[in-house]
Scaffold this motif. Structure first.
Motif, short mmCIF file in Angstrom:
data_model
loop_
_atom_site.label_atom_id
_atom_site.label_comp_id
_atom_site.label_asym_id
_atom_site.label_seq_id
_atom_site.Cartn_x
_atom_site.Cartn_y
_atom_site.Cartn_z
N GLN A 100 -11.14 20.24 -2.03
CA GLN A 100 -12.54 19.81 -2.15
C GLN A 100 -13.30 20.00 -0.84
OE1 GLN A 100 -12.09 15.75 -3.41
NE2 GLN A 100 -11.76 16.27 -5.57
N ALA A 101 -12.59 19.89 0.28
CA ALA A 101 -13.23 20.05 1.58
C ALA A 101 -13.36 21.51 2.00
CB ALA A 101 -12.43 19.30 2.65
N GLY A 102 -12.61 22.39 1.34
CA GLY A 102 -12.63 23.80 1.69
C GLY A 102 -13.91 24.49 1.30
N SER A 103 -14.01 25.76 1.65
CA SER A 103 -15.25 26.51 1.45
C SER A 103 -15.63 26.63 -0.01
CB SER A 103 -15.12 27.91 2.07
OG SER A 103 -14.01 28.60 1.52
N GLY A 104 -14.67 26.48 -0.92
CA GLY A 104 -14.99 26.56 -2.34
C GLY A 104 -15.18 25.21 -2.99
N GLY A 105 -15.31 24.17 -2.16
CA GLY A 105 -15.37 22.81 -2.69
C GLY A 105 -16.74 22.31 -3.05
N GLY A 106 -17.77 23.16 -2.98
CA GLY A 106 -19.12 22.72 -3.35
C GLY A 106 -20.03 22.65 -2.15
N GLY A 107 -21.04 21.79 -2.20
CA GLY A 107 -22.00 21.66 -1.12
C GLY A 107 -21.40 21.01 0.11
N VAL A 108 -22.14 21.14 1.22
CA VAL A 108 -21.65 20.62 2.48
C VAL A 108 -21.45 19.11 2.42
CG1 VAL A 108 -22.22 20.29 4.92
CG2 VAL A 108 -22.64 22.48 3.83
N ALA A 109 -22.36 18.39 1.78
CA ALA A 109 -22.25 16.93 1.70
C ALA A 109 -20.99 16.50 0.95
CB ALA A 109 -23.49 16.35 1.02
N ALA A 110 -20.69 17.17 -0.16
CA ALA A 110 -19.50 16.85 -0.93
C ALA A 110 -18.24 17.17 -0.15
CB ALA A 110 -19.51 17.60 -2.26
N ARG A 111 -18.29 18.29 0.57
CA ARG A 111 -17.12 18.68 1.36
C ARG A 111 -16.89 17.69 2.50
NH1 ARG A 111 -18.02 24.53 3.36
NH2 ARG A 111 -15.87 24.22 4.07
N ALA A 112 -17.97 17.28 3.14
CA ALA A 112 -17.85 16.31 4.23
C ALA A 112 -17.30 14.98 3.71
CB ALA A 112 -19.19 16.11 4.92
N LYS A 135 0.86 -1.17 0.00
CA LYS A 135 0.00 0.00 0.00
C LYS A 135 0.89 1.22 0.00
CE LYS A 135 -4.52 1.00 0.64
NZ LYS A 135 -5.65 0.32 -0.01
N GLN A 136 0.79 2.04 -1.02
CA GLN A 136 1.66 3.20 -1.12
C GLN A 136 1.16 4.33 -0.22
OE1 GLN A 136 4.49 2.98 -2.68
NE2 GLN A 136 3.93 0.93 -3.40
N PRO A 137 2.10 5.09 0.38
CA PRO A 137 1.68 6.24 1.20
C PRO A 137 0.89 7.24 0.35
CG PRO A 137 4.03 5.77 1.48
CD PRO A 137 3.56 4.95 0.32
N ALA A 138 0.07 7.99 1.03
CA ALA A 138 -0.71 9.01 0.34
C ALA A 138 0.20 10.01 -0.35
CB ALA A 138 -1.61 9.73 1.34
N GLU A 139 -0.17 10.42 -1.53
CA GLU A 139 0.60 11.43 -2.25
C GLU A 139 0.23 12.82 -1.73
OE1 GLU A 139 2.93 11.14 -4.44
OE2 GLU A 139 2.85 8.95 -4.68
N PRO A 140 1.22 13.67 -1.48
CA PRO A 140 0.93 15.04 -1.01
C PRO A 140 -0.05 15.78 -1.92
CG PRO A 140 3.26 14.57 -0.77
CD PRO A 140 2.68 13.42 -1.52
N ASP A 141 0.09 15.57 -3.24
CA ASP A 141 -0.83 16.24 -4.17
C ASP A 141 -2.26 15.77 -3.97
OD1 ASP A 141 1.17 17.73 -5.27
OD2 ASP A 141 1.47 16.45 -7.02
N HIS A 142 -2.43 14.48 -3.68
CA HIS A 142 -3.76 13.94 -3.44
C HIS A 142 -4.37 14.55 -2.19
CE1 HIS A 142 -7.14 11.26 -3.47
NE2 HIS A 142 -6.74 10.59 -2.41
N VAL A 143 -3.54 14.70 -1.14
CA VAL A 143 -4.01 15.33 0.09
C VAL A 143 -4.45 16.77 -0.18
CG1 VAL A 143 -3.34 16.09 2.41
CG2 VAL A 143 -2.60 13.85 1.57
N ARG A 144 -3.66 17.50 -0.98
CA ARG A 144 -4.01 18.89 -1.29
C ARG A 144 -5.31 18.98 -2.08
NH1 ARG A 144 1.76 19.67 -1.23
NH2 ARG A 144 1.99 18.83 -3.34
N ILE A 145 -5.52 18.03 -2.98
CA ILE A 145 -6.77 18.02 -3.76
C ILE A 145 -7.97 17.79 -2.85
CG2 ILE A 145 -8.09 16.70 -5.47
CD1 ILE A 145 -5.40 16.24 -6.95
N LEU A 146 -7.84 16.84 -1.92
CA LEU A 146 -8.94 16.57 -0.99
C LEU A 146 -9.20 17.77 -0.08
CD1 LEU A 146 -8.24 12.85 0.03
CD2 LEU A 146 -10.08 13.71 -1.43
N LEU A 147 -8.13 18.44 0.35
CA LEU A 147 -8.31 19.63 1.18
C LEU A 147 -9.04 20.73 0.41
CD1 LEU A 147 -4.87 19.90 3.03
CD2 LEU A 147 -7.11 19.56 4.09
#
Length: 413
Positions: free
Chosen positions: A111-123, A97-109
């Motif tokens: 998506q979770a941020g205030s500009g990432g869409g609706g609350v359900a998608a962010r959650a 199992k490969q460690p998480a990629e920093p770029d992947h973490v940044r993408i998820l952050l």
């Protein structure tokens, strides 16, 4: 391979040299390539770097970049070789199992941020971050950056209690608890923000969601653990310590109790918080749970609270009486590193009571203390044991009949 080779004895045949790690000389399970172009097993090269080495083991060239690139081609060749030789007892290595990629973490952050869409998608994005953090220590290390922590704090506290944001808030706090906080974030993003301090208190005291209360308690713990400034600010905020006591008193959720005890201990590292904790009922609550979960930190918290006014009495009350408190602490002395703190608490409990000293001897304290003095405990733990041995010596009716070694030990204290 020759037919005379035993199929169950892999030591009789040669592993191809290019499948072996140059460091361990063992078959590589997770081959990775470093910046010099050399390939090593991940565990071996990580250990090499962790011990302070900054050069490539084979070429001795400086490692200007510590990025480890998975060598998928070589791994597949090794797996194919394992399969081809399975009749010789060789098991196929699993795909790591490969460690998480920093770029992947940044993408998820993002998506979770205030500009990432609706609350359900962010959650949902935050839940994926939580899953990554839960998956492995390596992932948590990748995520433990100031950038990630600050972003998670912003996500967790941006709504400050809006009903639509509760899930997002709680999930973000859960990730923070697993990733941890650094001193800068604990001080600038928690201690210096009255709105966030008050929100933590509100969740701990009034949230109908036990999960949310647990996650808020965990944020208190990780903040208190790294910063005395955060400990002070959290302790001064009305309701936070009372909320931690509520978690500790939970009857059907061991995780809540664990977080409550750990948080109370972290808070009690600051002397002023010990008084607040005793007044909030923490000494009673922790003492009632002693030995169930988090015995080491529980005993440490009890010891710290025994040092302030009212702490000793609260501990005794929480246990249901002096004799019960003594028995519980003597029992805790048999549990690993809890022994030191239980002994320290016992000193406070029995020092002014001959009857409780007798109870401690009856409960078997002398044997535990002699083991502490003679065993592999720290010097600090041994000093506490020696102090308690002196206190209990007059209460030991069989003192004159102890073994030579035990008698010698007692006479020296």
């Amino acid at each position: 391979m020759p037919g005379t080779i035993s199929p169950l004895d892999p030591s009789n045949f040669q592993i191809p040299w290019y499948f072996r790690c140059p460091i361990s000389l063992e078959l590589m399970r997770d081959p990775v390539t470093v910046c010099t172009g050399q390939t090593y097993d991940r565990a071996s090269i990580e250990s090499w770097v962790a011990t302070g080495n900054t050069t490539c083991p084979v070429t001795r060239a400086p490692l200007s970049d510590f990025t480890l690139i998975p060598n998928h081609t070589l791994r597949r060749l090794i797996q194919e070789w394992c399969v081809a030789n399975r009749s010789f007892g060789i098991e196929r290595i699993p795909t790591p199992k490969q460690p998480a990629e920093p770029d992947h973490v940044r993408i998820l952050l993002a998506q979770a941020g205030s500009g990432g869409g609706g609350v359900a998608a962010r959650a949902a994005a935050v839940r994926r971050l939580r899953a990554l953090a839960r998956e492995s220590e390596k992932n948590r290390v990748v995520m433990a950056t100031s950038e990630t922590r600050s972003a998670l704090l912003d996500i967790a506290f941006e709504g400050l209690g809006l009903d639509s944001d509760l899930d997002l808030e709680s999930e973000s706090m859960a990730v923070l608890a697993m990733v941890g906080l650094g001193e800068p974030e604990a001080e600038a993003d928690i201690a210096a923000r009255p709105d966030r301090l008050n929100r933590l208190s509100e969740i701990l005291l009034h949230s109908s969601s036990l999960e949310a209360r647990i996650n808020a308690g965990a944020v208190v713990e990780v903040s208190s653990a790294v910063s005395s400034t955060a400990r002070s600010a959290l302790g001064e905020t009305d309701g936070i310590i009372h909320g931690l006591v509520r978690l500790t008193e939970e009857k059907s959720n061991s995780r809540a109790v664990r977080v409550g005890i750990r948080s109370i201990f972290a808070m009690c590292l600051l002397k002023e918080n010990r008084v607040r904790a005793v007044q909030a009922g923490a000494a009673k609550a922790v003492m009632r749970k002693l030995g169930e979960v988090e015995t080491e930190r529980g005993a440490a918290a009890v010891e710290l609270m025994c040092r302030v006014e009212g702490g000793r009495e609260a501990v005794i009350s929480g246990a249901g009486g002096g004799a019960e408190a003594v028995k519980a602490l003597v029992k805790a002395m048999a549990i690993g590193r809890a022994a030191e703190h239980a002994a320290g608490a016992l000193v406070a409990i029995v020092s002014s009571s001959d009857s409780l000293q007798i109870e401690a001897v009856k409960a078997g304290a002398m044997g535990q203390l002699l083991l502490m003095v003679q065993g592999g405990f720290s010097d600090r733990a041994k000093r506490k044991a020696q102090v308690l041995l002196k206190l209990l010596r007059s209460a030991w009716p069989s003192y004159d009949s102890v073994s030579d070694s035990g008698g010698f030990l007692l006479q020296t204290y």
